[in-house]
Design a protein around this motif. Structure first.
Motif, short mmCIF file in Angstrom:
data_model
loop_
_atom_site.label_atom_id
_atom_site.label_comp_id
_atom_site.label_asym_id
_atom_site.label_seq_id
_atom_site.Cartn_x
_atom_site.Cartn_y
_atom_site.Cartn_z
N ASP A 150 112.67 15.04 35.59
CA ASP A 150 112.29 14.20 34.73
C ASP A 150 111.48 14.30 33.81
O ASP A 150 111.43 13.69 32.66
CB ASP A 150 111.79 12.88 35.64
N ALA A 151 110.38 15.41 33.73
CA ALA A 151 109.30 15.61 32.56
C ALA A 151 110.51 16.09 31.35
O ALA A 151 109.55 16.10 30.59
CB ALA A 151 108.56 16.61 33.28
N VAL A 152 111.56 16.66 31.77
CA VAL A 152 112.36 17.30 30.33
C VAL A 152 112.27 15.89 29.52
O VAL A 152 112.08 16.33 27.86
CB VAL A 152 113.77 17.50 31.00
N ALA A 153 112.32 14.75 29.42
CA ALA A 153 112.40 13.58 28.76
C ALA A 153 111.17 13.29 28.13
O ALA A 153 111.22 12.47 27.03
CB ALA A 153 113.19 12.26 29.50
N HIS A 154 110.26 13.63 28.59
CA HIS A 154 109.03 13.15 28.07
C HIS A 154 108.06 14.28 27.19
O HIS A 154 107.80 15.26 27.62
CB HIS A 154 107.92 13.16 29.38
N PRO A 155 108.25 13.93 25.92
CA PRO A 155 107.95 15.02 24.89
C PRO A 155 106.51 15.87 25.16
O PRO A 155 106.55 16.99 25.15
CB PRO A 155 107.79 14.27 23.49
N PRO A 156 105.39 15.19 25.55
CA PRO A 156 104.29 15.94 25.71
C PRO A 156 104.15 16.88 27.03
O PRO A 156 103.35 17.78 27.03
CB PRO A 156 103.04 14.54 25.88
N ASP A 197 113.21 7.29 20.20
CA ASP A 197 112.40 6.15 21.18
C ASP A 197 111.43 6.71 22.06
O ASP A 197 111.59 6.33 23.35
CB ASP A 197 113.62 5.56 21.80
N GLY A 198 110.78 7.76 21.88
CA GLY A 198 109.85 8.26 22.76
C GLY A 198 110.26 9.37 23.70
O GLY A 198 109.59 9.78 24.59
N ARG A 199 111.61 9.81 23.77
CA ARG A 199 112.13 10.68 24.38
C ARG A 199 112.78 11.64 23.96
O ARG A 199 113.30 11.52 22.76
CB ARG A 199 113.00 9.95 25.44
N ARG A 200 112.74 13.01 24.61
CA ARG A 200 113.62 14.34 24.01
C ARG A 200 115.03 13.66 23.98
O ARG A 200 115.51 13.17 24.77
CB ARG A 200 113.10 15.33 25.10
N THR A 214 86.16 20.66 19.99
CA THR A 214 85.63 19.40 18.93
C THR A 214 84.77 18.84 19.65
O THR A 214 84.77 18.37 20.93
CB THR A 214 86.73 18.70 18.36
N GLN A 215 83.74 18.44 18.92
CA GLN A 215 82.77 17.25 19.52
C GLN A 215 83.57 15.78 19.55
O GLN A 215 83.26 15.18 20.58
CB GLN A 215 81.37 17.03 18.74
N ARG A 216 84.25 15.53 18.62
CA ARG A 216 84.92 14.22 18.69
C ARG A 216 86.20 14.23 19.58
O ARG A 216 86.87 15.41 19.49
CB ARG A 216 85.38 13.85 17.45
N PRO A 217 86.49 13.13 20.64
CA PRO A 217 87.55 13.37 21.56
C PRO A 217 89.03 13.42 20.62
O PRO A 217 89.10 12.63 19.89
CB PRO A 217 87.51 12.12 22.22
N VAL A 218 89.65 14.37 20.80
CA VAL A 218 91.13 14.26 20.24
C VAL A 218 92.01 13.62 21.15
O VAL A 218 91.83 13.47 22.29
CB VAL A 218 91.57 15.87 20.45
N PRO A 219 92.60 12.42 20.08
CA PRO A 219 93.74 11.39 21.21
C PRO A 219 94.52 12.05 22.16
O PRO A 219 95.02 13.27 21.50
CB PRO A 219 93.95 10.93 19.77
N THR A 220 94.95 11.55 23.09
CA THR A 220 95.91 11.95 23.83
C THR A 220 97.32 12.06 23.17
O THR A 220 97.85 11.12 22.16
CB THR A 220 96.20 10.94 25.09
N ALA A 221 98.02 12.97 23.29
CA ALA A 221 99.39 13.41 22.86
C ALA A 221 100.34 12.38 23.13
O ALA A 221 100.56 12.08 24.31
CB ALA A 221 99.72 14.86 23.06
N LEU A 222 101.31 11.95 22.14
CA LEU A 222 102.27 11.08 22.28
C LEU A 222 103.49 11.90 21.99
O LEU A 222 104.68 11.17 22.49
CB LEU A 222 101.90 9.83 21.17
N ASN A 223 103.64 12.92 21.06
CA ASN A 223 104.74 13.60 20.77
C ASN A 223 104.99 14.86 21.46
O ASN A 223 104.77 14.95 22.45
CB ASN A 223 104.70 13.55 19.35
N ASN A 224 105.17 15.92 20.54
CA ASN A 224 105.19 17.35 21.00
C ASN A 224 104.05 18.25 20.94
O ASN A 224 104.42 19.29 21.15
CB ASN A 224 106.45 17.91 20.46
N HIS A 225 103.20 17.64 20.70
CA HIS A 225 101.76 18.46 20.32
C HIS A 225 101.62 19.11 19.24
O HIS A 225 100.66 19.43 18.50
CB HIS A 225 101.53 19.68 21.56
#
Length: 504
Positions: free
Chosen positions: A46-52, A191-194, A303-314
């Motif tokens: 199932d992880a195949v469809a989830h870009p990150p 639409d958010g999927r590979r 980085t000192q500033r938090p990097v936002p959680t990935a939504l796409n392919n990094h």
């Protein structure tokens, strides 16, 4: 041993990117009966469809688990991920969809290949895609829906701003093949999927009565009547089967798989075959040779500033640039990655990476079977960084990447270079780090090189030299790697192969 009857018009070996394209395009003709064989499973994690999630896929059942032999440059083997299952590497890759600069195709004719310039391929590139917000020259009605990420990671946008601040061009369409500079790159995400080749091409064709797909089917060897290929022997469900072709057999198993199938069939360099205990059927010295890939060196930043959680392919933004002003075209890629990739210096829990890759590597290697056993692992040796020109190109890219990292655009992130770290400041120490600590960019090509001379494996119509009824149509035919993540090029090769097969 059992035999599939009746025979098919075309048997396609390998259900990756090229195989999915060919199966879909050829079966648009209802009178053409096609069999697609794929060694991997029909259903992928199932992880195949989830870009990150893509970095985890190479170690899953969706990957072959290949590793190179120990590399001269690093003294260690290098993992070389490739896809296993319907969709192939398009189901596990980082979803970057870019043609590479047009100059990267200029050398394809050096061994005599005719009709494979960038302009020749352009209609096939266009045929693959529906490019949203398309620039001139892009496709508008293809199966793949491609576009840059709608919501770019803030740290990557800061890197892009830093690239412009340090004097680099802000490109409009870095994926189209005509521009240099930095820009968000097209992605195979819908639409958010590979969207893999299986999703875009094969699935819509599965209900056609003239297409049969068999998964879990590992090709053992090709079958011949004289010098004509008439079928494939393969293993499935613990048994050996044969599939017969009245028209042609097409290898689409990729730069590793297609070369191995030829070698197991006695087609290749005589010394390579004899060393593996395989009788020579058809001497063809180029099979398994000319292997090359994009290695990638990584600069890792905390980085000192938090990097936002990935939504796409990094890796949503990349740049194409020239290592020297007199380079014939862009020969270095820089990609901004929103996670800190594992590095040899120290773990980083919050940060990002700048990847640097020589896009026109001079280093060449081989892939060879180690025995006649189709289940024996191959010997894969890309010989990364054995040519000094590749090291010089990476050094140029690292200098550029560091200037971007220390631009004012990234100052608010509070960055610290962890790997290689600022102790590596002179060219010798930076080059040593690049040689020792690099990864594959997972773009192997060239092992069934296209051309018309003695070292070429296939001709300009993708037919294997000296044999009838057999073609190769995947990344293995690429004579010289273009300046891109190669998946878009493989789609175009397969689209053209479909035309060549229909005309034959």
């Amino acid at each position: 041993m059992s035999s599939l009857k009746p025979a098919y018009d075309v048997v396609i070996v390998g259900g990756g990117t090229a195989g999915c394209v060919l199966a879909a395009r050829l079966t648009q003709d209802p009178g053409l009966h096609v069999l697609l064989l794929e060694a991997g499973p029909a259903r992928l994690p199932d992880a195949v469809a989830h870009p990150p999630a893509w970095p985890s896929l190479a170690a899953s059942e969706a990957g072959w688990g290949d590793t190179t032999v120990v590399q001269e440059a690093s003294g260690a083997p290098v993992p070389l991920p490739r896809g296993r299952g319907l969709g192939g590497s398009s189901a596990i890759n980082a979803m970057v969809f870019a043609r590479g600069h047009r100059t990267g195709y200029d050398s394809w004719s050096e061994h005599g290949a005719k009709g494979w310039t960038f302009d020749d391929l352009l209609p096939y590139f266009q045929r693959t895609e529906t490019a949203l917000g398309a620039a001139p020259g892009r496709g508008t009605s293809g199966p793949l829906t491609v576009a840059p990420a709608q919501q770019l990671n803030e740290v990557l946008l800061a890197c892009l701003e830093g690239a412009v601040e340090t004097g680099h061009r802000r490109a409009h369409d870095i994926s189209g093949g005509l521009e240099e500079g930095f820009a968000p790159v097209d992605l195979n995400i819908v639409d958010g999927r590979r969207q893999s080749a299986a999703d875009a091409y094969l699935t819509p064709a599965l209900d056609r009565p003239n297409l049969q797909v068999i998964t879990g089917a590992l090709a053992h060897r090709l079958l011949f009547d004289g010098h004509r290929c008439v079928g494939v022997e393969y293993g499935a469900d613990g048994r050996t089967h044969t599939a017969r072709a009245t028209g042609e057999v097409v290898l689409t198993a990729g730069s590793i798989g297609s070369a191995l199938i030829l070698q197991r069939s006695g087609i290749g360099a005589e010394n390579d075959l004899r060393r593996a205990g395989v009788e020579v059927f058809h001497a063809l010295p180029g099979v398994g040779h000319n292997l090359h890939d994009h290695p990638r060196a990584n600069l890792v930043y905390r980085t000192q500033r938090p990097v936002p959680t990935a939504l796409n392919n990094h890796g949503e933004i990349l740049g194409l640039l020239r290592s020297t002003p007199d380079a014939e075209g862009p020969d270095v890629q820089i990609i901004f990655i929103d996670i800190p990739v594992p590095n040899p210096v120290a773990p980083v829990h919050n940060g990002f990476t700048i990847g640097i890759s020589p896009m026109r590597p001079a280093s060449r290697g081989t892939v060879r079977i180690t025995s006649a056993d189709p289940y024996a692992p191959p010997a894969i040796d890309p010989r990364y960084f054995t040519e000094e020109a590749d090291v010089r190109a990476v050094l140029s890219g690292i200098r550029t990447a560091r200037r971007i990292a220390w631009s004012s655009a990234l100052a608010e992130w509070g960055i610290e270079e962890v790997s290689p770290g600022l102790a590596a400041v002179d060219e010798e120490s930076i080059a040593d780090h690049a040689r020792r600590y690099f990864s594959s960019y997972c773009h192997p090509v060239g092992t069934c090189m296209m051309g018309e001379d003695d070292v070429a494996v296939v001709d300009s119509s993708l037919r294997v030299h000296g044999l009838d009824g057999l073609r190769v149509a995947d990344a293995s035919v690429i004579p010289s790697i273009p300046s891109n993540n190669t998946n878009a090029t493989v789609y175009a090769i397969a689209e053209r192969a479909a035309d060549l097969l229909r005309r034959s």
